[in-house]
Design an enzyme around this catalytic site. Structure first.
Site, mmCIF file in Angstrom:
data_model
loop_
_atom_site.group_PDB
_atom_site.id
_atom_site.type_symbol
_atom_site.label_atom_id
_atom_site.label_comp_id
_atom_site.label_asym_id
_atom_site.label_seq_id
_atom_site.Cartn_x
_atom_site.Cartn_y
_atom_site.Cartn_z
ATOM 1 N N CYS A 113 0.812 -1.228 0.000
ATOM 2 C CA CYS A 113 0.000 0.000 0.000
ATOM 3 C C CYS A 113 0.845 1.277 0.000
ATOM 4 O O CYS A 113 0.317 2.367 -0.204
ATOM 5 C CB CYS A 113 -0.943 0.017 1.196
ATOM 6 S SG CYS A 113 -2.166 -1.295 1.144
ATOM 7 N N HIS A 252 -2.877 7.414 3.563
ATOM 8 C CA HIS A 252 -3.388 6.196 2.927
ATOM 9 C C HIS A 252 -4.776 5.906 3.495
ATOM 10 O O HIS A 252 -4.989 5.944 4.703
ATOM 11 C CB HIS A 252 -2.421 5.048 3.216
ATOM 12 C CG HIS A 252 -2.940 3.712 2.832
ATOM 13 N ND1 HIS A 252 -3.588 3.481 1.642
ATOM 14 C CD2 HIS A 252 -2.921 2.515 3.487
ATOM 15 C CE1 HIS A 252 -3.934 2.207 1.572
ATOM 16 N NE2 HIS A 252 -3.551 1.606 2.674
ATOM 17 N N ASN A 282 -10.292 0.566 0.895
ATOM 18 C CA ASN A 282 -8.830 0.656 0.815
ATOM 19 C C ASN A 282 -8.391 0.245 -0.586
ATOM 20 O O ASN A 282 -8.414 -0.934 -0.922
ATOM 21 C CB ASN A 282 -8.220 -0.260 1.884
ATOM 22 C CG ASN A 282 -6.711 -0.258 1.865
ATOM 23 O OD1 ASN A 282 -6.081 0.228 0.924
ATOM 24 N ND2 ASN A 282 -6.116 -0.807 2.910
HETATM 25 O O1 UT7 Z 1 -3.346 -0.999 3.777
HETATM 26 C C1 UT7 Z 1 -3.160 -1.551 5.051
HETATM 27 C C2 UT7 Z 1 -4.169 -2.605 5.197
HETATM 28 N N1 UT7 Z 1 -4.752 -2.924 6.414
HETATM 29 C C3 UT7 Z 1 -5.193 -2.130 7.400
HETATM 30 O O2 UT7 Z 1 -4.978 -0.958 7.464
HETATM 31 C C4 UT7 Z 1 -5.990 -2.827 8.436
HETATM 32 C C5 UT7 Z 1 -5.822 -2.230 9.810
HETATM 33 N N2 UT7 Z 1 -6.756 -2.866 10.740
HETATM 34 C C6 UT7 Z 1 -8.045 -2.552 10.797
HETATM 35 O O3 UT7 Z 1 -8.521 -1.705 10.059
HETATM 36 C C7 UT7 Z 1 -8.877 -3.226 11.848
HETATM 37 O O4 UT7 Z 1 -8.046 -4.051 12.647
HETATM 38 C C8 UT7 Z 1 -10.033 -4.094 11.260
HETATM 39 C C9 UT7 Z 1 -11.102 -3.178 10.653
HETATM 40 C C10 UT7 Z 1 -9.516 -5.054 10.212
HETATM 41 C C11 UT7 Z 1 -10.692 -4.877 12.382
HETATM 42 O O5 UT7 Z 1 -11.168 -3.999 13.379
HETATM 43 P P1 UT7 Z 1 -10.795 -4.267 14.918
HETATM 44 O O6 UT7 Z 1 -11.489 -3.228 15.685
HETATM 45 O O7 UT7 Z 1 -9.305 -4.346 15.032
HETATM 46 O O8 UT7 Z 1 -11.492 -5.678 15.168
HETATM 47 P P2 UT7 Z 1 -10.824 -7.045 15.638
HETATM 48 O O9 UT7 Z 1 -10.027 -7.651 14.550
HETATM 49 O O10 UT7 Z 1 -10.173 -6.836 16.976
HETATM 50 O O11 UT7 Z 1 -12.124 -7.924 15.841
HETATM 51 C C12 UT7 Z 1 -13.105 -7.603 16.857
HETATM 52 C C13 UT7 Z 1 -14.248 -8.582 16.696
HETATM 53 C C14 UT7 Z 1 -13.801 -10.039 16.602
HETATM 54 O O12 UT7 Z 1 -14.766 -10.814 17.250
HETATM 55 P P3 UT7 Z 1 -14.527 -11.363 18.747
HETATM 56 O O13 UT7 Z 1 -13.271 -12.193 18.652
HETATM 57 O O14 UT7 Z 1 -14.359 -10.135 19.580
HETATM 58 O O15 UT7 Z 1 -15.757 -12.138 19.011
HETATM 59 C C15 UT7 Z 1 -13.866 -10.335 15.114
HETATM 60 O O16 UT7 Z 1 -14.075 -11.699 14.846
HETATM 61 O O17 UT7 Z 1 -14.966 -8.308 15.472
HETATM 62 C C16 UT7 Z 1 -15.051 -9.509 14.703
HETATM 63 N N3 UT7 Z 1 -15.060 -9.149 13.295
HETATM 64 C C17 UT7 Z 1 -16.172 -8.805 12.633
HETATM 65 N N4 UT7 Z 1 -17.456 -8.732 13.031
HETATM 66 C C18 UT7 Z 1 -18.354 -8.349 12.084
HETATM 67 C C19 UT7 Z 1 -13.989 -9.058 12.450
HETATM 68 N N5 UT7 Z 1 -14.414 -8.668 11.233
HETATM 69 C C20 UT7 Z 1 -15.762 -8.505 11.310
HETATM 70 C C21 UT7 Z 1 -16.751 -8.128 10.406
HETATM 71 N N6 UT7 Z 1 -18.030 -8.048 10.827
HETATM 72 N N7 UT7 Z 1 -16.462 -7.803 9.119
#
Ligand code: UT7
Length: 335
Positions: A113, A252, A282
């Site tokens: 990215c 970004h 993204n």
């Molecule tokens: O170009 C660079 C590319 N990448 C990035 O910049 C990504 C950077 N990271 C992020 O943007 C965030 O970490 C995410 C948006 C990917 C995830 O958000 P988060 O607040 O960090 O959530 P998490 O991964 O800690 O997950 C929290 C909960 C989990 O459930 P439990 O374990 O608490 O029960 C996940 O399984 O949310 C769940 N979850 C979802 N729920 C509904 C993960 N994805 C989803 C979803 N819908 N799409």
């Protein structure tokens, strides 16, 4: 007199097909509410049948050339930032060169990215050293082709798109300090395991979805929050500037929470920070020039303004560039 590189043309392209959060709700266990709250994304664009990274990049490139008022055969170098070229080889740059009828050398730069910042640096260096007079720099990605639409942790994030700038030699400063960094020890945080020389695409790899993006989202999130303010500050220092000199921040476009938190840490106000993640998702290498084109065509930026581009991505990689705006108004015919 010093020789500088200035941005003289901007263009971008988003493919037509829209993928909304409501449609994703029907594909994986997610909700519009979760996606909106955690990322700020409402919809993203997907490349159509027969459309790949080179086609997106070429469309953005042709618009940037028109905006600069330049014919294709006046360009001395084409640099394409991408991590999703149409093929392992030839490069996306060679395909774009052919589509645009350019006669110059053309190559890709892959820093995931952060590729647009890296490609920009290559173009700026070519101009400052006197090896090139005019460079077309394109950031383009089609990550939907590498997205696992059964993985709710990643499929809600990515979209396809491209943006481009024309750089020309100038007596006045344009692109100023550029700072880049890499840390390969973070290689497992964000990766596409199969399809390279380490893991060819075998039936076993396909069955395990190894041809798709794997991401430890929370680790990437923490990395982004730390690196955006740090590298922006370093690039300002390299330009003999402070945050008070900055009119616009173009980060970004990965996640609205990252954009907002990083801007807060830098002390930038909301209206100085450009965000289009709500409707693009993204777009990886396309995201910074796409957001720049939004700012440019909105008419809010004026000659003499100072901008910071800042990116981060897989590798890990990161980079920031400080830009003094030397253009006046968009060439409407290019829009
Ligand atoms: O170009 C660079 C590319 N990448 C990035 O910049 C990504 C950077 N990271 C992020 O943007 C965030 O970490 C995410 C948006 C990917 C995830 O958000 P988060 O607040 O960090 O959530 P998490 O991964 O800690 O997950 C929290 C909960 C989990 O459930 P439990 O374990 O608490 O029960 C996940 O399984 O949310 C769940 N979850 C979802 N729920 C509904 C993960 N994805 C989803 C979803 N819908 N799409």
């Amino acid at each position: 007199m010093s020789r500088h590189a200035a941005i003289t043309g901007i263009g971008s392209y988003l493919p037509e097909t829209v993928l909304t959060n409501a449609e994703l709700e029907r594909m994986v266990d997610t909700s519009d509410e979760w996606i909106t709250t955690r990322t700020g994304i409402k919809e993203r664009r997907l490349a159509g049948d027969g459309e790949a990274t080179s086609h997106l990049g070429a469309r953005a490139g042709v618009r940037a050339l028109k905006d600069a008022g330049l014919a294709a055969d006046t360009i001395d170098l084409l640099v394409v930032g991408t991590s999703s070229a149409d093929h392992v080889f030839p490069s996306a740059a060679c395909l774009i060169q052919d589509q645009l009828g350019l006669t110059c050398s053309a190559h890709d730069v892959n820093a995931a990215c952060t590729s647009f910042i890296y490609a920009l640096q290559t173009g700026v260096t070519a101009i400052e050293s006197g090896r090139a007079q005019r460079v077309l720099v394109i950031g383009a990605d089609t990550l939907s082709r590498f997205t696992d639409f059964t993985d709710r942790g990643t499929c809600i994030l990515f979209g396809d798109g491209a943006g481009a700038v024309v750089l020309e030699a100038s007596d006045e400063p344009g692109v100023m300090g550029i700072v880049m960094g890499s840390d390969g020890s973070g290689k497992d945080m964000l990766t596409i395991p199969a399809g390279g020389s380490a893991m060819p695409v075998t039936p076993e790899a396909l069955a395990a979805h190894e041809q798709f993006i794997k991401m430890v989202g929370t680790d990437v999130f923490k990395f982004a929050l730390k690196i955006i303010p740090a590298v922006t500050t370093q690039a300002l220092e390299a330009s003999d500037m402070t945050i008070d000199d900055l009119d616009w921040l173009i980060p970004h476009q990965a996640n609205q929470r990252i954009i907002t938190a990083a801007a807060d840490r830098l002390g930038m106000s909301e209206d100085q920070v450009i965000s289009n993640v709500e409707y693009t998702g993204n777009t990886s290498s396309g995201s910074i020039p796409l957001a720049l084109d939004d700012l440019y065509t909105s008419g809010r930026i004026t000659r003499g303004d100072t901008l910071a581009f800042v990116g981060f991505g897989a590798g890990l990689t990161w980079g920031a560039a400080i830009v003094r705006w030397t253009k006046t108004t968009p060439n409407k015919e290019a829009l």
